[in-house]
Design a protein around this motif. Structure first.
Motif, PDB file in Angstrom:
ATOM      1  N   ASP A 144      35.346  44.034  51.175  1.00 23.97           N
ATOM      2  CA  ASP A 144      34.886  42.734  51.665  1.00 23.97           C
ATOM      3  C   ASP A 144      34.048  42.065  50.573  1.00 23.97           C
ATOM      4  OD1 ASP A 144      34.447  41.493  54.801  1.00 23.97           O
ATOM      5  OD2 ASP A 144      33.179  40.705  53.190  1.00 23.97           O
ATOM      6  N   GLY A 168      33.042  36.093  66.221  1.00 22.80           N
ATOM      7  CA  GLY A 168      32.726  36.167  64.791  1.00 22.80           C
ATOM      8  C   GLY A 168      33.933  36.104  63.877  1.00 22.80           C
ATOM      9  N   THR A 213      36.357  34.635  61.404  1.00 19.71           N
ATOM     10  CA  THR A 213      36.376  33.459  60.513  1.00 19.71           C
ATOM     11  C   THR A 213      37.684  33.374  59.737  1.00 19.71           C
ATOM     12  OG1 THR A 213      35.296  34.726  58.738  1.00 19.71           O
ATOM     13  CG2 THR A 213      33.863  33.440  60.214  1.00 19.71           C
ATOM     14  N   HIS A 252      42.452  41.626  60.898  1.00 20.45           N
ATOM     15  CA  HIS A 252      41.799  42.564  59.984  1.00 20.45           C
ATOM     16  C   HIS A 252      40.867  43.458  60.750  1.00 20.45           C
ATOM     17  CE1 HIS A 252      39.451  38.816  60.102  1.00 20.45           C
ATOM     18  NE2 HIS A 252      38.364  39.575  60.009  1.00 20.45           N
ATOM     19  N   HIS A 289      37.483  45.643  60.130  1.00 21.38           N
ATOM     20  CA  HIS A 289      36.356  45.948  59.255  1.00 21.38           C
ATOM     21  C   HIS A 289      36.084  47.453  59.357  1.00 21.38           C
ATOM     22  CE1 HIS A 289      34.747  41.721  58.881  1.00 21.38           C
ATOM     23  NE2 HIS A 289      35.406  41.582  60.024  1.00 21.38           N
TER      24      HIS A 289
END
Ligand code: AMP
Ligand code: ZN
Length: 114
Positions: free
Chosen positions: A32, A93, A95, A100, A102
């Motif tokens: 990231d 959250g 964006t 994806h 995390h």
């Protein structure tokens, strides 16, 4: 947003740089750009899927592959604790509207999340 203007599709197509830690036929994992923990990876399908909202019986193998890759990266990086997060839509959250996961590790995680 369609796949032409999607930043993660551009990462898949190597049109913009990223720090790739794993690549196979279906998935890409990279660091990231704005890490929220000492280890912060993103695991994405190469196929443009907007979010978990688009996961269904016909494409759910990809969700299993993402989690399997997270597990394998956890072993490879010798992480004994980690958190996997899929944000779905703005209030949660999200964006970037390309599915994806995390993978966060390397610090104490709080629960409940903010
Ligand atoms: P989310 O807020 O769940 O949609 O997560 C999107 C993540 O993508 C954020 O953690 C961003 O820091 C990350 N991100 C955005 N652009 C890039 C990029 N070019 N390379 C790597 N990570 C990125
Ligand atoms: Zn995309």
């Amino acid at each position: 947003m369609n796949s032409d203007s999607c930043i993660f599709c551009k990462i898949v197509n190597k049109e913009i740089p990223s720090e790739i830690v794993h690549e196979d036929d279906e998935l890409l994992a990279f660091r990231d750009i704005s890490p929220q923990a000492p280890v912060h990876l993103l695991i994405i399908p190469k196929q443009h899927i907007k979010s978990t909202e688009e996961i269904n019986d016909s494409n759910c193998h990809i969700a299993g592959k993402i989690i399997s890759l997270a597990s394998s990266l956890g072993r490879k990086l010798k992480l004994n604790s980690y958190r996997l997060v899929f944000n779905t839509n703005e209030s949660a959250g999200q964006t970037v509207f390309h599915l994806h996961c995390h993978l966060l590790a390397g610090r104490q995680m709080n629960w409940p999340p903010g």
